[in-house]
Enzyme design. Structure first.
Site, PDB file in Angstrom:
ATOM      1  N   ASP A  10       0.880  -1.153   0.000  1.00 46.10           N
ATOM      2  CA  ASP A  10       0.000   0.000   0.000  1.00 46.10           C
ATOM      3  C   ASP A  10       0.931   1.220   0.000  1.00 46.10           C
ATOM      4  OD1 ASP A  10      -2.372   1.587   0.598  1.00 46.10           O
ATOM      5  OD2 ASP A  10      -1.510   1.762   2.598  1.00 46.10           O
ATOM      6  N   ASP A  12      -0.022   5.046   0.930  1.00 42.85           N
ATOM      7  CA  ASP A  12      -0.268   6.009   1.997  1.00 42.85           C
ATOM      8  C   ASP A  12      -0.266   5.310   3.352  1.00 42.85           C
ATOM      9  OD1 ASP A  12      -0.602   8.044   0.149  1.00 42.85           O
ATOM     10  OD2 ASP A  12      -2.755   7.755  -0.022  1.00 42.85           O
TER      11      ASP A  12
HETATM   12  P1  B16 Z   1      -6.498  10.084  -3.649  1.00 42.29           P
HETATM   13  P2  B16 Z   1      -3.619   3.951  -0.092  1.00 42.29           P
HETATM   14  C1  B16 Z   1      -5.527   5.806  -0.132  1.00 42.29           C
HETATM   15  O1  B16 Z   1      -4.236   5.389  -0.466  1.00 42.29           O
HETATM   16  C2  B16 Z   1      -5.540   6.582   1.175  1.00 42.29           C
HETATM   17  O2  B16 Z   1      -5.288   5.718   2.266  1.00 42.29           O
HETATM   18  C3  B16 Z   1      -6.885   7.211   1.380  1.00 42.29           C
HETATM   19  O3  B16 Z   1      -6.886   7.986   2.560  1.00 42.29           O
HETATM   20  C4  B16 Z   1      -7.228   8.090   0.175  1.00 42.29           C
HETATM   21  O4  B16 Z   1      -8.521   8.638   0.318  1.00 42.29           O
HETATM   22  C5  B16 Z   1      -7.160   7.226  -1.086  1.00 42.29           C
HETATM   23  O5  B16 Z   1      -5.877   6.660  -1.205  1.00 42.29           O
HETATM   24  C6  B16 Z   1      -7.476   8.022  -2.330  1.00 42.29           C
HETATM   25  O6  B16 Z   1      -6.474   8.967  -2.512  1.00 42.29           O
HETATM   26  O7  B16 Z   1      -7.480  11.123  -3.222  1.00 42.29           O
HETATM   27  O8  B16 Z   1      -5.061  10.569  -3.643  1.00 42.29           O
HETATM   28  O9  B16 Z   1      -6.888   9.409  -4.936  1.00 42.29           O
HETATM   29  O10 B16 Z   1      -3.543   3.937   1.399  1.00 42.29           O
HETATM   30  O11 B16 Z   1      -4.537   2.913  -0.696  1.00 42.29           O
HETATM   31  O12 B16 Z   1      -2.254   4.010  -0.743  1.00 42.29           O
HETATM   32 MG    MG Z   2      -2.760   3.165   3.333  1.00 39.89          MG
END
Ligand code: B16
Ligand code: MG
Length: 218
Positions: A10, A12
């Site tokens: 993952d 974030d």
């Molecule tokens: P974006 P991951 C996710 O990334 C985040 O955990 C989540 O908080 C966020 O809303 C989502 O990506 C979408 O992100 O707005 O940048 O498209 O943890 O799956 O890497």
């Molecule tokens: Mg994450």
């Protein structure tokens, strides 16, 4: 257990702490809508797509908006988020992550990304880790967000491997659920109180090497 042949990370909250920037950006939007938004609320958004995150916030405030307004709000949140991450650099890769990836690769392990974020390729570029990834699956390529396993299934497919051969690293409850639903072994990054459904939980990658993984999963 099958032999592990890949890691699916993952982004974030696992590779880099962009979770704090998502929190700040969502909180500002929620405040503008007069909806209270706490760190605990944010925990539930981790791993969810942008649109699903907005829906959770609007539901908390009992706010019903039309599709056009929702798009504008998501654009606004993302512009703020991009402003917050724009100065990120390789220094911000979380402790131990780069060394773990290098050690796994030295052991013949393939490296892939499974992120719900549409900004994932940009972030990987900013932190200088893009060349390490053989497969990058991100928010623009999926139709269903975590806890659906689609993002990880596409990652395994891109690497030509079975889910049982790909070890997922996740910081989000929804992400751990997604990995399990897809038949992937999963290590939670964070607290066992939050990520108890994972096969094992570690606080981070510091001091972790590939040889330690079978012991953690045993
Ligand atoms: P974006 P991951 C996710 O990334 C985040 O955990 C989540 O908080 C966020 O809303 C989502 O990506 C979408 O992100 O707005 O940048 O498209 O943890 O799956 O890497
Ligand atoms: Mg994450």
């Amino acid at each position: 257990m099958s032999t592990l042949r890949a890691c699916l990370f993952d982004l974030d909250g696992v590779i880099v702490d962009t979770a704090k920037h998502h929190f700040v950006a969502w909180r500002r939007l929620a405040e503008e809508l007069s909806i209270p938004f706490t760190e605990e609320d944010n925990e539930g958004l981790k791993g969810l797509s942008r649109v699903d995150s907005l829906e959770v916030i609007l539901a908390k405030g009992n706010l019903v908006l039309d599709a056009q307004t929702k798009l504008q709000l998501m654009d606004k949140k993302n512009a703020h988020y991009l402003e917050l991450v724009s100065t990120m650099s390789p220094d911000e890769v979380l402790p131990g992550v780069s060394a773990f990836i290098a050690d796994a690769q030295a052991n013949g392990v393939h490296i892939g990304l499974g992120s719900s974020s549409k900004n994932a390729p940009q972030i990987l570029e900013l932190i200088g880790l893009k060349p390490a990834f053989e497969a990058i699956i991100h928010g623009n390529q999926i139709t269903l967000s975590k806890p659906d396993p689609e993002v990880f299934l596409l990652g395994a497919q891109a690497l030509g491997l079975d889910p049982s051969e790909c070890l997922v690293f996740e910081d989000a409850v929804a992400g751990v659920e997604a990995a399990r639903a897809g038949g992937f072994p999963v290590i939670g990054i964070g607290s066992p109180d939050v990520l108890g459904a994972a096969d094992a939980v570690v606080p981070g990658f510091e001091g972790l090497d590939w040889q330690a993984i079978p012991g953690l999963l045993a």
